[in-house]
Design a protein around this motif. Structure first.
Motif, PDB file in Angstrom:
ATOM      1  N   HIS A 149       0.810  -1.220   0.000  1.00 17.15           N
ATOM      2  CA  HIS A 149       0.000   0.000   0.000  1.00 17.15           C
ATOM      3  C   HIS A 149       0.847   1.275   0.000  1.00 17.15           C
ATOM      4  O   HIS A 149       0.286   2.378   0.015  1.00 17.15           O
ATOM      5  N   VAL A 150       2.155   1.143   0.013  1.00 15.02           N
ATOM      6  CA  VAL A 150       3.031   2.310   0.126  1.00 15.02           C
ATOM      7  C   VAL A 150       2.908   3.204  -1.099  1.00 15.02           C
ATOM      8  O   VAL A 150       2.888   2.739  -2.239  1.00 15.02           O
ATOM      9  N   SER A 151       2.826   4.516  -0.852  1.00 16.17           N
ATOM     10  CA  SER A 151       2.809   5.499  -1.927  1.00 16.17           C
ATOM     11  C   SER A 151       3.238   6.846  -1.370  1.00 16.17           C
ATOM     12  O   SER A 151       3.295   7.042  -0.152  1.00 16.17           O
ATOM     13  N   ALA A 152       3.548   7.768  -2.255  1.00 16.76           N
ATOM     14  CA  ALA A 152       3.893   9.121  -1.828  1.00 16.76           C
ATOM     15  C   ALA A 152       2.696   9.716  -1.070  1.00 16.76           C
ATOM     16  O   ALA A 152       1.547   9.489  -1.432  1.00 16.76           O
ATOM     17  N   GLY A 153       2.982  10.450  -0.006  1.00 16.44           N
ATOM     18  CA  GLY A 153       1.917  11.039   0.789  1.00 16.44           C
ATOM     19  C   GLY A 153       1.498  10.191   1.963  1.00 16.44           C
ATOM     20  O   GLY A 153       0.574  10.559   2.692  1.00 16.44           O
ATOM     21  N   ASP A 154       2.186   9.059   2.167  1.00 18.00           N
ATOM     22  CA  ASP A 154       1.877   8.245   3.338  1.00 18.00           C
ATOM     23  C   ASP A 154       2.405   8.915   4.599  1.00 18.00           C
ATOM     24  O   ASP A 154       3.217   9.837   4.554  1.00 18.00           O
ATOM     25  N   ALA A 155       1.925   8.433   5.746  1.00 18.79           N
ATOM     26  CA  ALA A 155       2.268   9.056   7.024  1.00 18.79           C
ATOM     27  C   ALA A 155       3.693   8.700   7.443  1.00 18.79           C
ATOM     28  O   ALA A 155       4.133   7.558   7.246  1.00 18.79           O
ATOM     29  N   PRO A 156       4.424   9.644   8.039  1.00 16.55           N
ATOM     30  CA  PRO A 156       5.753   9.319   8.585  1.00 16.55           C
ATOM     31  C   PRO A 156       5.626   8.279   9.684  1.00 16.55           C
ATOM     32  O   PRO A 156       4.601   8.207  10.373  1.00 16.55           O
ATOM     33  N   MET A 157       6.684   7.465   9.836  1.00 23.07           N
ATOM     34  CA  MET A 157       6.598   6.347  10.770  1.00 23.07           C
ATOM     35  C   MET A 157       7.834   6.228  11.639  1.00 23.07           C
ATOM     36  O   MET A 157       8.950   6.530  11.214  1.00 23.07           O
ATOM     37  N   LEU A 158       7.598   5.752  12.871  1.00 26.32           N
ATOM     38  CA  LEU A 158       8.638   5.332  13.802  1.00 26.32           C
ATOM     39  C   LEU A 158       8.380   3.860  14.091  1.00 26.32           C
ATOM     40  O   LEU A 158       7.356   3.513  14.695  1.00 26.32           O
TER      41      LEU A 158
ATOM     42  N   GLN B 253      11.069  -7.177   9.569  1.00 25.40           N
ATOM     43  CA  GLN B 253       9.660  -6.896   9.281  1.00 25.40           C
ATOM     44  C   GLN B 253       9.440  -5.407   9.026  1.00 25.40           C
ATOM     45  O   GLN B 253       8.442  -5.018   8.417  1.00 25.40           O
ATOM     46  N   SER B 254      10.345  -4.573   9.515  1.00 23.47           N
ATOM     47  CA  SER B 254      10.195  -3.122   9.347  1.00 23.47           C
ATOM     48  C   SER B 254      11.210  -2.513   8.388  1.00 23.47           C
ATOM     49  O   SER B 254      10.933  -1.472   7.796  1.00 23.47           O
ATOM     50  N   THR B 255      12.374  -3.126   8.245  1.00 27.75           N
ATOM     51  CA  THR B 255      13.381  -2.527   7.353  1.00 27.75           C
ATOM     52  C   THR B 255      12.916  -2.550   5.900  1.00 27.75           C
ATOM     53  O   THR B 255      13.162  -1.609   5.141  1.00 27.75           O
ATOM     54  N   GLY B 256      12.234  -3.617   5.503  1.00 28.22           N
ATOM     55  CA  GLY B 256      11.726  -3.668   4.135  1.00 28.22           C
ATOM     56  C   GLY B 256      10.665  -2.611   3.893  1.00 28.22           C
ATOM     57  O   GLY B 256      10.657  -1.937   2.851  1.00 28.22           O
ATOM     58  N   LEU B 257       9.763  -2.451   4.854  1.00 22.80           N
ATOM     59  CA  LEU B 257       8.735  -1.416   4.743  1.00 22.80           C
ATOM     60  C   LEU B 257       9.361  -0.041   4.728  1.00 22.80           C
ATOM     61  O   LEU B 257       8.974   0.833   3.940  1.00 22.80           O
ATOM     62  N   ALA B 258      10.368   0.167   5.592  1.00 20.87           N
ATOM     63  CA  ALA B 258      11.027   1.470   5.659  1.00 20.87           C
ATOM     64  C   ALA B 258      11.694   1.825   4.333  1.00 20.87           C
ATOM     65  O   ALA B 258      11.642   2.980   3.889  1.00 20.87           O
ATOM     66  N   SER B 259      12.312   0.853   3.702  1.00 21.75           N
ATOM     67  CA  SER B 259      12.960   1.111   2.409  1.00 21.75           C
ATOM     68  C   SER B 259      11.940   1.552   1.365  1.00 21.75           C
ATOM     69  O   SER B 259      12.191   2.485   0.589  1.00 21.75           O
ATOM     70  N   ALA B 260      10.784   0.886   1.340  1.00 21.93           N
ATOM     71  CA  ALA B 260       9.745   1.256   0.384  1.00 21.93           C
ATOM     72  C   ALA B 260       9.186   2.649   0.676  1.00 21.93           C
ATOM     73  O   ALA B 260       8.946   3.442  -0.241  1.00 21.93           O
ATOM     74  N   LEU B 261       8.998   2.962   1.949  1.00 20.57           N
ATOM     75  CA  LEU B 261       8.491   4.280   2.318  1.00 20.57           C
ATOM     76  C   LEU B 261       9.477   5.380   1.949  1.00 20.57           C
ATOM     77  O   LEU B 261       9.093   6.423   1.403  1.00 20.57           O
ATOM     78  N   ARG B 262      10.745   5.156   2.248  1.00 17.56           N
ATOM     79  CA  ARG B 262      11.762   6.167   1.915  1.00 17.56           C
ATOM     80  C   ARG B 262      11.854   6.373   0.414  1.00 17.56           C
ATOM     81  O   ARG B 262      12.035   7.501  -0.065  1.00 17.56           O
ATOM     82  N   ALA B 263      11.732   5.288  -0.349  1.00 22.31           N
ATOM     83  CA  ALA B 263      11.770   5.420  -1.812  1.00 22.31           C
ATOM     84  C   ALA B 263      10.599   6.252  -2.323  1.00 22.31           C
ATOM     85  O   ALA B 263      10.700   6.898  -3.370  1.00 22.31           O
ATOM     86  N   ALA B 264       9.493   6.245  -1.570  1.00 22.07           N
ATOM     87  CA  ALA B 264       8.325   7.045  -1.938  1.00 22.07           C
ATOM     88  C   ALA B 264       8.393   8.457  -1.353  1.00 22.07           C
ATOM     89  O   ALA B 264       7.458   9.240  -1.512  1.00 22.07           O
ATOM     90  N   GLY B 265       9.497   8.767  -0.654  1.00 22.66           N
ATOM     91  CA  GLY B 265       9.665  10.101  -0.080  1.00 22.66           C
ATOM     92  C   GLY B 265       9.025  10.288   1.274  1.00 22.66           C
ATOM     93  O   GLY B 265       8.800  11.427   1.700  1.00 22.66           O
ATOM     94  N   VAL B 266       8.745   9.183   1.981  1.00 28.99           N
ATOM     95  CA  VAL B 266       8.088   9.256   3.293  1.00 28.99           C
ATOM     96  C   VAL B 266       9.135   9.103   4.391  1.00 28.99           C
ATOM     97  O   VAL B 266       9.918   8.140   4.382  1.00 28.99           O
ATOM     98  N   GLN B 267       9.157  10.038   5.322  1.00 34.31           N
ATOM     99  CA  GLN B 267      10.118   9.993   6.424  1.00 34.31           C
ATOM    100  C   GLN B 267       9.835   8.794   7.316  1.00 34.31           C
ATOM    101  O   GLN B 267       8.728   8.628   7.831  1.00 34.31           O
ATOM    102  N   THR B 268      10.834   7.934   7.506  1.00 33.70           N
ATOM    103  CA  THR B 268      10.665   6.714   8.289  1.00 33.70           C
ATOM    104  C   THR B 268      11.916   6.460   9.125  1.00 33.70           C
ATOM    105  O   THR B 268      13.031   6.562   8.631  1.00 33.70           O
ATOM    106  N   THR B 269      11.716   6.128  10.391  1.00 37.26           N
ATOM    107  CA  THR B 269      12.806   5.807  11.306  1.00 37.26           C
ATOM    108  C   THR B 269      12.601   4.406  11.857  1.00 37.26           C
ATOM    109  O   THR B 269      11.510   4.069  12.296  1.00 37.26           O
TER     110      THR B 269
END
Length: 339
Positions: free
Chosen positions: A266-275, A288-304
């Motif tokens: 479901h990842v896309s640009a405009g998604d919510a930043p995540m911790l 379980q989170s590093t893969g999601l984080a990589s996809a979010l960052r590629a979409a320009g979403v701030q993720t930690t």
């Protein structure tokens, strides 16, 4: 795992009562920090003109030298956000001043393998602390597997969120400053809310503790020779969640539900930043989170992604002295007015 009857899944709009009621306030009981508390006993009401109750009296400890009194406890009530018995939400808030600006809110989603757990047990102490930081906290239950299969749990999380925004004035909440936080299975639901459609239309931010963001990956981990009992339980829980056994012989709709339950799809640009937080000895691994984080960052979403040293899982990480300050700092940064 067998077929199970599933009640019809209401849409978010259908789950939200059309008019507030006037239920009586409910009294809570003192609990220990997350992980050791007991479920919360309370009445059920709709937001309305009933007088809100306080959750007990201030505690006092008397010593030979001094009397220490804790801050006044926040107000507390339980509401129904839908018609199903599980569709309940607890609210913790403090009285605003006469000219107080609306406050940011945090929706909490409990863990329990999508099979068990409760909105009150273990989260009460955490919710009270956050009200001292200026937040309104709302902790929701949702329908559980195997009786209710995916995506009923996500539908309920969306319904609870819609309920909060519709009745925001009851608790002096700013409906444009709502974040979601979940632990374990609840963390998975939280990341779903942050990515479904354009995630920031739902929430301003997501905090997830030990989220199994990819249920199929959890299913595979539970099959490995060295899998722990918790990982094997999580594997079975995945089959109960999607009501099928993944594999070569699985029907197409089984894989459709699994794909939908994987947050990364479901990842896309405009998604919510995540911790996203895991412990080094977590049975839900940080992968379980590093893969999601990589996809979010590629979409320009701030993720930690943060890891905590130790054999901990989900809300157990709140026992680490750095976890709570990290969460509060992150929430205050992402829920500032005007963002």
């Amino acid at each position: 795992m067998g077929a199970h009857a599933d009640p019809p899944a209401p849409t978010p709009s259908a789950s939200v009562p059309s008019a507030p009621g006037t239920g009586e306030p409910s009294a809570g009981q003192e609990t220990a920090p997350p992980g050791t508390g007991s479920p919360l006993a309370s009445s059920t009401a709709q937001p309305g003109n009933g007088q809100a109750g306080t959750d007990g009296e201030p505690d006092a400890t008397v010593t030979a030298q001094a009397v220490m009194v804790t801050p006044e406890l926040p107000r507390f009530r339980t509401y129904a956000y839908g018609r199903a018995p599980a569709q309940k939400i607890d609210a913790y808030w403090r009285d605003p001043g006469p000219r107080a600006t609306p406050r940011p809110a945090l929706l909490l989603l409990h863990g329990g393998y999508w099979l068990e757990g409760d909105k009150g047990g273990g989260w009460k102490y955490f919710a009270r602390r956050l009200t001292e930081e200026g937040f309104v906290v709302l902790s929701a239950n949702y329908r559980l597997a195997p009786k209710a299969h995916w995506p009923a749990q996500r539908v309920d999380a969306l319904s609870a969120l819609a309920f909060i925004k519709k009745h925001a004035r009851v608790w002096n909440v700013d409906p444009n400053r709502v974040a979601v936080m979940g632990s374990s299975a609840g963390g998975h639901l939280a990341t779903q809310l942050g990515t479904l459609g354009t995630g920031t239309r739902q929430v301003r931010g997501v905090i997830a503790l030990s989220p199994p963001n990819n249920p199929y990956l959890a299913f595979q981990d539970g099959e490995k020779p060295g899998a722990t009992p918790n990982q094997r339980k999580l594997r079975v829980a995945v089959t109960d969640l999607v009501r099928c056994l993944p594999g070569a012989a699985a029907a197409p709709d089984c894989w459709t539900r699994l794909d939908d339950a994987s947050t990364v799809t479901h990842v896309s640009a405009g998604d919510a930043p995540m911790l996203l937080m895991h412990a080094t000895g977590d049975f839900v691994p940080v992968t379980q989170s590093t893969g999601l984080a990589s996809a979010l960052r590629a979409a320009g979403v701030q993720t930690t992604v943060k890891t905590i040293e130790g054999e901990m899982h989900a809300s157990q990480m709140l026992n680490d002295e750095q976890t709570y300050p990290t969460i509060v700092e992150w929430l205050k940064k992402h829920l500032r007015p005007g963002q």
